[in-house]
Structure formats: structure tokens, C-alpha cells
Design an enzyme around this catalytic site. Sequence first.
Site, mmCIF file in Angstrom:
data_model
loop_
_atom_site.group_PDB
_atom_site.id
_atom_site.type_symbol
_atom_site.label_atom_id
_atom_site.label_comp_id
_atom_site.label_asym_id
_atom_site.label_seq_id
_atom_site.Cartn_x
_atom_site.Cartn_y
_atom_site.Cartn_z
ATOM 1 N N GLU A 1 -3.311 -11.196 -13.782
ATOM 2 C CA GLU A 1 -2.672 -12.219 -12.964
ATOM 3 C C GLU A 1 -3.734 -12.877 -12.078
ATOM 4 O OE1 GLU A 1 0.200 -10.689 -10.104
ATOM 5 O OE2 GLU A 1 0.288 -12.642 -9.125
ATOM 6 N N PRO B 1 6.549 -32.038 -12.369
ATOM 7 C CA PRO B 1 5.581 -31.124 -11.738
ATOM 8 C C PRO B 1 4.915 -30.200 -12.770
ATOM 9 C CG PRO B 1 7.629 -31.150 -10.492
ATOM 10 C CD PRO B 1 7.884 -31.927 -11.749
ATOM 11 N N GLY C 1 6.399 6.854 11.448
ATOM 12 C CA GLY C 1 7.750 7.350 11.711
ATOM 13 C C GLY C 1 7.802 8.859 11.881
ATOM 14 N N CYS D 1 5.107 8.114 7.868
ATOM 15 C CA CYS D 1 3.777 7.972 8.471
ATOM 16 C C CYS D 1 3.911 7.823 9.992
ATOM 17 C CB CYS D 1 3.000 6.830 7.818
ATOM 18 S SG CYS D 1 1.239 7.044 8.009
ATOM 19 N N GLU E 1 7.051 5.587 -0.430
ATOM 20 C CA GLU E 1 7.559 4.337 -1.030
ATOM 21 C C GLU E 1 6.638 3.788 -2.124
ATOM 22 O OE1 GLU E 1 6.358 4.703 2.007
ATOM 23 O OE2 GLU E 1 5.479 2.871 2.831
ATOM 24 N N HIS F 1 3.068 8.036 2.456
ATOM 25 C CA HIS F 1 3.935 6.881 2.149
ATOM 26 C C HIS F 1 4.623 7.086 0.803
ATOM 27 C CE1 HIS F 1 2.740 4.058 5.350
ATOM 28 N NE2 HIS F 1 1.585 4.697 5.307
HETATM 29 N N1 GLN Z 1 -0.968 4.251 13.184
HETATM 30 C C1 GLN Z 1 -0.779 5.554 12.620
HETATM 31 C C2 GLN Z 1 -2.086 6.180 12.164
HETATM 32 O O1 GLN Z 1 -3.054 5.477 11.968
HETATM 33 C C3 GLN Z 1 0.201 5.508 11.474
HETATM 34 C C4 GLN Z 1 -0.296 4.702 10.312
HETATM 35 C C5 GLN Z 1 0.782 4.368 9.319
HETATM 36 O O2 GLN Z 1 1.960 4.458 9.609
HETATM 37 N N2 GLN Z 1 0.403 3.957 8.145
HETATM 38 O O3 GLN Z 1 -2.175 7.357 12.005
#
Ligand code: GLN
Length: 547
Positions: free
Chosen positions: A141, A191, A383, A381, A519, A517
Site C-alpha cells: 500500500e 475525478p 489504565g 497499560c 488490543e 496492549h
Molecule cells: N505513560 C505510561 C508509561 O509510559 C503508559 C504508557 C501507555 O499506556 N502506553 O508507562
Amino acid sequence: MDKKFIFVTGGVLSGLGKGIAAAAIGALLESKGLKVTIQKLDPYLNIDPGTLSPFEHGEVYVTDDGCETDLDLGHYERFTHVRTCIDNNYTTGRIYNNVITKERRGDYLGNTVQVVPHITDEIKEAVKSAAKQEYDAIIVEIGGTVGDIESLPFLEAIRRFRYDVGRENVLYIHLTLVPFIKVAGELKSKPTQHSVKELREIGIQPDILLCRSEMPLSQEVKRKIAMHCNLDEYSVIAAVDVDTVYEVPIWFRSEGLDKQIEKKLNLQLPEANLVVWEDVVRRIKMPKEVANIAIVGKYIGLKDAYKSLIEALIHGGIANDAKINILWVDSEEIEKKGPENMLFEVDGILIPGGFGNRGIEGKIMSARYAREKKIPYFGICLGMQIAVIEFSRNVCALSANSEEFDPDAKDKVIYLMEQWYNHRTGNIEKRTKVSQIGGTMRLGAYPCILKEGSKAHEAYGVTELSERHRHRYEFNNHYRDILISKGMSITGLSPDGELVEIIEIKDHPWFLGCQFHPEFKSKPINPHPLFKAFISASIRERRSLFK
Ligand code: GLN
């Protein structure tokens, strides 16, 4: 069979969904038994997107090998079996950096170093680097829109590419827009004609056009576009707006795109089998449940900043036959109005990753609200770090904070660990406190061992896993005992036991924070276990009026 190269360019304007189109082509070809990979070439000068603001450019997608890449790589992984790595994303900056490094080293033996052929050769090498493994097809891409100054060297490189690897091994697919003009009651092909003209001026005749439009294109419109663009009408594919992006491979098949690719690349492949995608689409379109999930973040304007997160929640919904309503909550608003006034009707609270101290107190208030009101909580993270700070303050009576937000806090329950063991590389990683980029982050896949009987273990169903990281700060082991004695469980650890990867809170329906993470690894056809479990708990504990 020779390797096949499919280049996807974009015309008319940006934001037409080139990344999704490339990913969906990948899914379609995989369903016909090909082994594919997908690469993104980005025409900006940053060496990688790691330093770009996600609120301008969208999320930074992290690969297993610890690269910070463009969010389109997330689409590629969600639609296909591709495991992206450093070879899957090149920027103009990285290409120039390689060439300039070679020049300083004297590799060019006194020659004048120029855009053509040196930069273009480097681009071709980049494409080949993605193709070095056992792939049948490589989809590339090209970022940006045809006509931009920035993307010219990429287009010149892919034009030459056909001569290098043979005509029958290269395909150019061009994505354009066919707008519907209401007052005229007509779909307009101009276009598209102009965009193709521009591409042909630089020597590329597209083989297939993907035409984004609000409605299906009649054969007559297709014929007209085909005539002006030097194609046959079967090479003009309508890419209409669909209800969910996961429907795109199915739509492409119904337009005959796979057959055209096959024909033009001289391939004989089995029929596309898209049963898994049909199932995904059915579950999204016919949900049996609803879950109202609050995402508490800062400046929640650009939703692309949370692309993988939104998709992973949708996948959690697919796994539970549930529709996910996302409520975007600005944590600074929570500080002003109080969580009880903003979160009273949600079924689950999610605090995503983030950097910097803006809105932090609002997030801490939200975590407390979730803990005390027994609302399912998922901290990712930052969170997780928020959940640790909240628990330390309100349950353990510590003067707790993260070193990131208050370097002078008495109890830095989240802090900068000076060094740690990287299981992937076998190196001791050192954290330099000065630099804000690169080496100081813990990036990429790390192993994690789960505690048996925990919610995490229940969700994953295994005790060992690997997840991707992108952060600087860590759980401070000095506080482990006190937090555990007050009811927090540490349910995921690095194999050496040093890095806290998952925390949970006992006596709560579902309260989990993870330092990684999840996700990034969720797929519609394989929803991530933690998202599946979080959504399941949110439905089970539902408090909203629709119960
Ligand atoms: N700011 C936090 C750290 O650097 C969390 C980073 C994040 O959530 N990706 O550890």
C-alpha cells in the site's frame, strides 16, 4: 510459482480506506489459499511514526518485534494471518536515512547520489525485504494520494518494479472516488478519470480500479469509467459503503475482484471461501445483546487514535453476540462533574493507554468508581497504572502516584525501572531517563506467566502468553506486599517474576489491569480473550436501563 506483487495506490482524496482495501484484498487472497503479506510505504519524513501524535495521525501500532508503525498494519493483522514486523512499514525518512548512511560509508564509490536511481532502488529493496519469506503474494500500500509531491519516488519505484520482476508478476490497483451529486442525481466519474490520467502521466496504467461510492455502480457507469481509463469494464470494481469493514472482502468477491486479480496475474486458484467472514458479519449485524462501554481518555476527538482498541471491543462483542455502544468520556470532564454523574449508566469502564498527566485525576476517580460500584473495569497499560495508583491511595492509604506524573511523590507505586531483562532478545535493557524516544520504552512482545485460577487465566485458558508493550513506567515491586495484603492480586508476571504484567482485584465481578496492549492482537475471527471476558462480564453485570 513466482511471487506476485500487488501495489495499491490512492487517488482523488485521502481517507478513502486504502488500508482496509489492501487488508481486504489480503483476506480474499488468503481465502483462496495464497500465503500473503502486506506492506505500507509512507511518504513522510519521520523515520517511524513513534514520535507522531496519535491525535493527529492516529494510533501507533506496535509489532511483535517492537516496531512502532502505521495504524494500517493493524488492519493487515486483523484481516489476515500476517504477523507484521520491521519490514512491513517503511517511511520516506527511513529510506533516505538508509541511503545517507550508505553514502557516508562510501558505498556509492564516488557517484552522485540521486533520487533516481538511489532512492528508488532503496524503495525497491524495501519492497523485496517484505517479500523475502515464503509468500505467494505481497500487497504494497502506497500512502498518500497520487499527485502529492511526496509520493513521487515511491510511484517511480513501483513503476520500475514491473520491469524487474516481470509484467505478469505485478498488478497496480488504484482506489478512487465516484461521488454521487445529489442535485444532478448522478454518479460522477470525472475525478476518477483525472486521477488515472495523473497516474498514467508518470507511467503507471492501473490494472484494476476500486471505486468508492455511496451506491453500487451500474454497468453503464463502469463502462464509461473503463473507456476513459483504458480498461475493460470488469476491471472497474465498485467499493460501496458497507455497514462493517469486515464485509469488504465479501463485497469484493461479489464484484469479481478475486477473479480479475487471478486473471491478470495469470493464477489458477480455488474459489474464495469466506465463511468465517460471513459469520463475523452476521454476528455484528444481528446481535443478541448490548454492552455500553465507557472509554475514559483525554482529547477523544480523533477516534483513529484508539483504532485497535475500538476494533478489539467490537471483537469482544462478536464473541458474545453483542453490539458495543462506546461512550467516549473525557477524563477532565469527570474531574469537573464527578464519575457518578457521567458513568452511572455504563456496563463496563475501560481506561486505555496514554501518556502525560492531563486528565489523570479523572481517570483515577473513574477507576475508584468502578472498583467501589463493582462495575467491570479493564485498564490497559496506563489504565493498569491508574488502577494501581487508585488502590494504593484509597485502600492502602499511601501517598501514591506514578513517577511520570509526580517525580517527587512519596510513594511512587509506578516508576522508571532502571533495567530489565528482555526475553525476546536475551539482553538487559537499560532505561535512560533523559531521552523521550526510542530506547527508553519497553516495546514489543514479552512473555507473561499467569496465576492459575485468576480471571486472566480463566480468560486465556493457558498459563503462558505473549503480548505487546509500549511504555516506560512499571509497577514498583517495593509495594507488592502491601497491595497484595489489602486485596490486590498480581496474576501475570514476566518469567523471571520481576515485571508485573497483570493485576486484579478480589471480591469484584471483573477488575483487571494489564501492562501490555492486548488490543493489538485481537482479530474479528479470533477475538482477544481479555476483551471477550470483559464484554461478557459487562453484559452479565449490566446495570443500564435496558436490563
Ligand atoms: N505513560 C505510561 C508509561 O509510559 C503508559 C504508557 C501507555 O499506556 N502506553 O508507562
